[in-house]
Design an enzyme around this catalytic site. Structure first.
Site, short mmCIF file in Angstrom:
data_model
loop_
_atom_site.label_atom_id
_atom_site.label_comp_id
_atom_site.label_asym_id
_atom_site.label_seq_id
_atom_site.Cartn_x
_atom_site.Cartn_y
_atom_site.Cartn_z
N ARG A 12 -9.07 -2.00 -4.30
CA ARG A 12 -8.78 -1.34 -2.50
C ARG A 12 -9.19 -0.06 -2.79
O ARG A 12 -9.63 0.40 -1.68
CB ARG A 12 -7.28 -1.19 -2.75
N ARG B 19 -17.45 6.46 -4.24
CA ARG B 19 -18.61 7.05 -3.38
C ARG B 19 -19.34 8.08 -4.08
O ARG B 19 -18.62 8.97 -4.88
CB ARG B 19 -17.96 7.37 -1.94
N ARG C 294 7.96 -5.54 -7.20
CA ARG C 294 8.26 -4.59 -7.70
C ARG C 294 9.01 -3.60 -6.57
O ARG C 294 8.43 -3.80 -5.40
CB ARG C 294 6.74 -3.48 -8.14
N ARG D 277 4.14 9.37 -6.72
CA ARG D 277 3.64 10.57 -5.95
C ARG D 277 4.66 11.15 -5.01
O ARG D 277 5.84 10.98 -5.00
CB ARG D 277 2.94 9.85 -4.69
N GLU E 172 8.38 9.44 -4.90
CA GLU E 172 8.46 7.97 -4.88
C GLU E 172 8.42 7.36 -6.40
O GLU E 172 7.61 7.58 -7.06
CB GLU E 172 7.36 7.38 -4.30
N TYR F 81 0.67 -8.92 0.18
CA TYR F 81 0.51 -7.45 0.27
C TYR F 81 -0.34 -7.40 1.66
O TYR F 81 -1.62 -7.62 1.70
CB TYR F 81 -0.24 -6.53 -0.88
N ASP G 61 -1.37 -5.12 4.92
CA ASP G 61 -1.46 -3.91 5.44
C ASP G 61 -0.93 -4.09 7.01
O ASP G 61 -1.03 -5.08 7.41
CB ASP G 61 -3.01 -3.30 5.56
#
Ligand code: FAD
Ligand code: UDP
Length: 368
Positions: free
Chosen positions: A173, A177, A250, A281, A301, A349, A351
Site C-alpha cells: 500500500r 517514488r 489486531r 503514531r 495510537e 481492510y 478504505d
C-alpha cells in the site's frame, strides 16, 4: 401483515449510513440500529475545544473514483488536506512515503540517479526473489536501511507478530517514488470533510430513524420481526455466535490528550517507527483542518491484542482466518433476508472509498 420497515440496518458506520441514505432517497423505509452511543462507526469525530478529534484513528478520504468523490462532496464540502506523515526514528525525522526527500535525509543523496544506484545496492540479492512474506517484500522494494529503520519495528508492533509471518500485500500500500513528493497517497482526490466526519454521517442519515445504544444481537428475534430485510455491518463471526471459532483482529488503544499549547508537533501524523516506542503514531488533529485554535488535542495510537473487551480494527488476513471466513460466508449465503456489508461483515481492510462503493452497489442491487 406487512412489516413496519423495508430494511433494518445494523450499524451506523459509513457502510450502514450510505446504504440507509440510498434506501431512504428511493422512498423505502429503514431503521438504523447502533450499539455505540453515537453514529459514524470508526469515522466518528468528536468536537473537543473546537477541534474535530478522530476518536477511532485518523481518517482521510482518498480516491480515484470521481463518482465517490462527488457523492461525499454533495453532502459536505471537503478541504484540501494532503496527508504527508513524518517518520521519527531514533530522534530524527524523515519524510514519508519513501521518496527523494527520505533518500536525501537518510543517505545525503540528491539525484534520482544516485538514489537508484543506492537502492540497487541496498536491495542486494533480494531484488530478484519472489517475496514470500512482508519482510522479503520490503527488502525487495526498499532494501535494508529503509526496512530496518522504518518498516520492521513499526510493522512488528503494529501487527504483534514477526514480519516474516505477515503477508506481503500489507506493505504494497505504501508508495515509493524517485521524485520529491511527500503526498502519502497516489489518488487523484483526497481531503477531510469541513466540520468533521460526523457531520458527513449526520447529513447521510438526515430524516432517517436511528436507535443508539442498541445491540441487534442481544434481541435479534424481536428486531427480525420489524423489517423485510436486515443489512448487517457487524462482525460476521459474531452474527453466527462464533459457532465455527473467532476471526482474529489486531486492536488499537487510543490515548487522547488536550494540551494548553497551540501546536505540539507541527504535522497531523508522525509515525514512531522504532519497536521500543510502544505507540505507532501521534496524531495532532487540528492540522487536518489547518486549525488555529489556542489549544491542541493529540492522540497516541497503541496497537494491542484483540480481546473480547477490545474493538476489532485490522483483520488478520492469513491462511487460517481466510479459511474460517470462507466457512462463515457459506453460512451467510444461507440467510436469504440478511445482507452482509462493510469491513466487519466482509472481514476485509476496506478504505472508505471501497466501503462507499460497496454500499452504493448493494443499494443499487436492492433497488433494481
Ligand atoms: P464501522 O465504522 O466499524 O461501522 C460498523 C458499525 O456497526 C459500528 O458503529 C458498530 O458499533 C456497529 N455495530 C456492530 N455490531 C453491531 C450490533 N450487533 N448492533 C448494533 N450496531 C452494531 N479508510 C480511509 O479511506 N482512509 C483512512 O485514512 C483510514 N484510516 C483508518 C484508520 C484506522 C485505524 C482504521 C482501523 C481504518 C481506517 N480506514 C481508513 C478504514 C475505514 O475506517 C473504513 O473503511 C470504514 O470505517 C468502514 O465502515 P463500516 O461501516 O464498514 O464499519
Ligand atoms: N508501515 C511501516 N512504517 C510506516 C508506515 C507503515 O512499516 O511508517 C507499514 C505497516 O506494516 C503498516 C502498513 O505499512 O501496517 C500499511 O501502512 P498504512 O499507513 O497504509 O496503514 P494504516 O495503518 O494507516 O491503515
Amino acid at each position: 401483515m406487512p412489516k413496519p420497515y423495508h430494511y433494518l440496518i445494523v450499524g451506523s458506520g459509513l457502510f450502514g449510513s450510505v446504504f440507509a441514505q440510498q434506501i431512504h432517497a428511493a422512498g423505502k423505509s429503514c431503521l438504523v440500529l447502533e450499539k455505540r452511543n453515537h453514529i459514524g462507526g470508526n469515522i466518528y469525530t468528536e468536537n473537543i475545544a473546537d477541534i474535530q478529534v478522530h476518536k477511532y484513528g485518523a481518517h482521510i478520504i482518498h480516491t480515484n473514483n470521481e463518482e465517490i468523490w462527488n457523492y461525499v462532496n454533495s453532502f459536505v464540502p471537503f478541504n484540501r488536506y494532503t496527508n504527508s506523515p513524518l517518520a521519527c526514528y531514533k530522534g530524527s525525522f524523515y519524510n514519508l512515503p519513501f521518496n527523494m526527500n527520505t533518500f536525501k535525509q537518510l543517505w545525503g543523496i540528491t539525484s534520482p540517479q544516485e538514489a537508484k544506484v543506492k537502492l540497487e545496492e541496498q536491495r542486494g540479492t533480494y531484488a530478484h526473489i519472489e517475496p514470500r512474506n512482508l519482510e522479503e517484500q520490503a527488502l525487495k522494494l526498499c532494501g535494508k536501511d529503509i526496512y530496518y529503520s522504518f518498516i520492521k519495528g513499526y510493522t512488528e508492533k503494529q501487527w504483534g507478530r514477526e514480519a516474516v509471518k505477515l503477508p506481503a500485500f500489507i506493505i504494497k500500500r505504501i508508495p515509493f517514488r524517485f521524485i520529491y513528493d511527500n503526498n502519502y497517497f497516489n489518488d487523484q482526490y483526497q481531503g477531510i470533510p469541513i466540520g468533521g466526519f460526523t457531520l458527513l454521517v449526520e447529513r447521510l442519515l438526515e430524516g432517517i430513524e436511528v436507535k443508539l445504544n442498541t445491540d441487534y444481537l442481544q434481541d435479534r428475534n424481536k428486531w427480525n420481526k420489524i423489517a423485510d430485510k436486515i443489512v448487517f455491518t457487524g462482525c460476521i463471526d459474531h452474527f453466527f455466535d462464533f459457532s465455527l471459532g473467532r476471526l482474529e483482529y489486531r486492536s488499537l488503544r487510543f490515548e487522547h490528550e488536550q494540551l494548553k499549547i497551540d501546536n505540539y508537533q507541527g504535522n497531523a501524523v508522525i509515525n514512531y517507527t522504532e519497536r521500543e516506542v510502544s505507540y505507532t503514531r501521534i496524531i495532532e488533529h487540528k492540522h487536518f483542518e489547518f486549525g488555529e485554535q489556542p489549544t491542541t488535542v493529540i492522540t497516541r495510537e497503541y496497537p494491542v491484542d484483540y480481546l473480547p473487551s477490545n474493538d476489532p480494527y485490522y483483520p488478520v488476513n492469513d491462511e487460517n482466518n481466510t479459511k474460517l471466513l470462507q466457512q462463515y460466508q457459506k453460512l451467510a449465503a444461507k440467510q436469504p433476508n440478511v445482507l452482509f456489508g462493510g469491513r466487519l461483515a466482509k472481514y476485509a481492510y476496506l478504505d472508505m472509498d471501497d466501503t462507499i462503493e460497496q454500499a452504493l452497489a448493494l443499494a443499487r442491487q436492492e433497488l433494481g
